[in-house]
Design an enzyme around this catalytic site. Sequence first.
Site, mmCIF file in Angstrom:
data_model
loop_
_atom_site.group_PDB
_atom_site.id
_atom_site.type_symbol
_atom_site.label_atom_id
_atom_site.label_comp_id
_atom_site.label_asym_id
_atom_site.label_seq_id
_atom_site.Cartn_x
_atom_site.Cartn_y
_atom_site.Cartn_z
ATOM 1 N N GLY A 74 0.785 -1.241 0.000
ATOM 2 C CA GLY A 74 0.000 0.000 0.000
ATOM 3 C C GLY A 74 0.810 1.280 0.000
ATOM 4 O O GLY A 74 0.372 2.300 -0.529
ATOM 5 N N ASP A 122 -5.116 2.647 10.554
ATOM 6 C CA ASP A 122 -6.553 2.432 10.724
ATOM 7 C C ASP A 122 -6.798 2.000 12.175
ATOM 8 O O ASP A 122 -6.871 2.837 13.063
ATOM 9 C CB ASP A 122 -6.966 1.379 9.687
ATOM 10 C CG ASP A 122 -8.450 1.104 9.648
ATOM 11 O OD1 ASP A 122 -9.230 1.993 9.981
ATOM 12 O OD2 ASP A 122 -8.832 -0.021 9.263
#
Length: 178
Positions: free
Chosen positions: A43, A102
């Site tokens: 990512g 997150d």
Amino acid sequence: MIQEVKEILLTEEQIQKRVAELGRQITEDYAGKEVVLVGVLKGAIVFFTDLARQIQGDVKMDFISCSSYGSSTVSSGVVRILKDLDRPVEGKHVIVVEDIVDTGTTLSYLLENLQSRKAASVRLCSLLNKPDRRKVDVHVDYEGFVIPDEFVIGYGLDFDEKYRHLPYIGILKEEVYQ
Ligand code: 5GP
């Protein structure tokens, strides 16, 4: 914008401007020191390559890949290393470069793991931060943007390995992943 995107959250221009600012800040903070940028695959790759080119000074690059078991849009809390760093980081100044924090599960594991390898320092640079979803406390030293609790794609972030190449960050339509 592609049809699976509900809304563009961050444009290419906004991202590039912020990445340049982060690069300047890191350049200042690490003046006279060698820094090892550790990119978290996959990512962070797009952010990593842009950020690295905005840092002046001695920079080395390495990569690590982790998996957290669970469904594709919700992480589970169990982390394992799939690909480790190529070189030891003992005595090195490390900056972990991540796409998004997150729940914090992946990063808290990773930061602790790198610290245990006796790095001289370990800091975290994350393009995005979703504090509403935090389960484990993680300190983000260099933060690009705080975003709301939405599933985002683009600029390295995927859904089912798609959309990483988009130059912007968009909110994925719910019907795509539900
Ligand atoms: P954490 O361990 O902090 O819960 O999860 C971090 C990883 O979950 C990120 O590196 C990223 O791969 C994935 N993730 C968390 N939120 C999102 C999101 O909104 N979009 C995408 N594409 N991946 C996310």
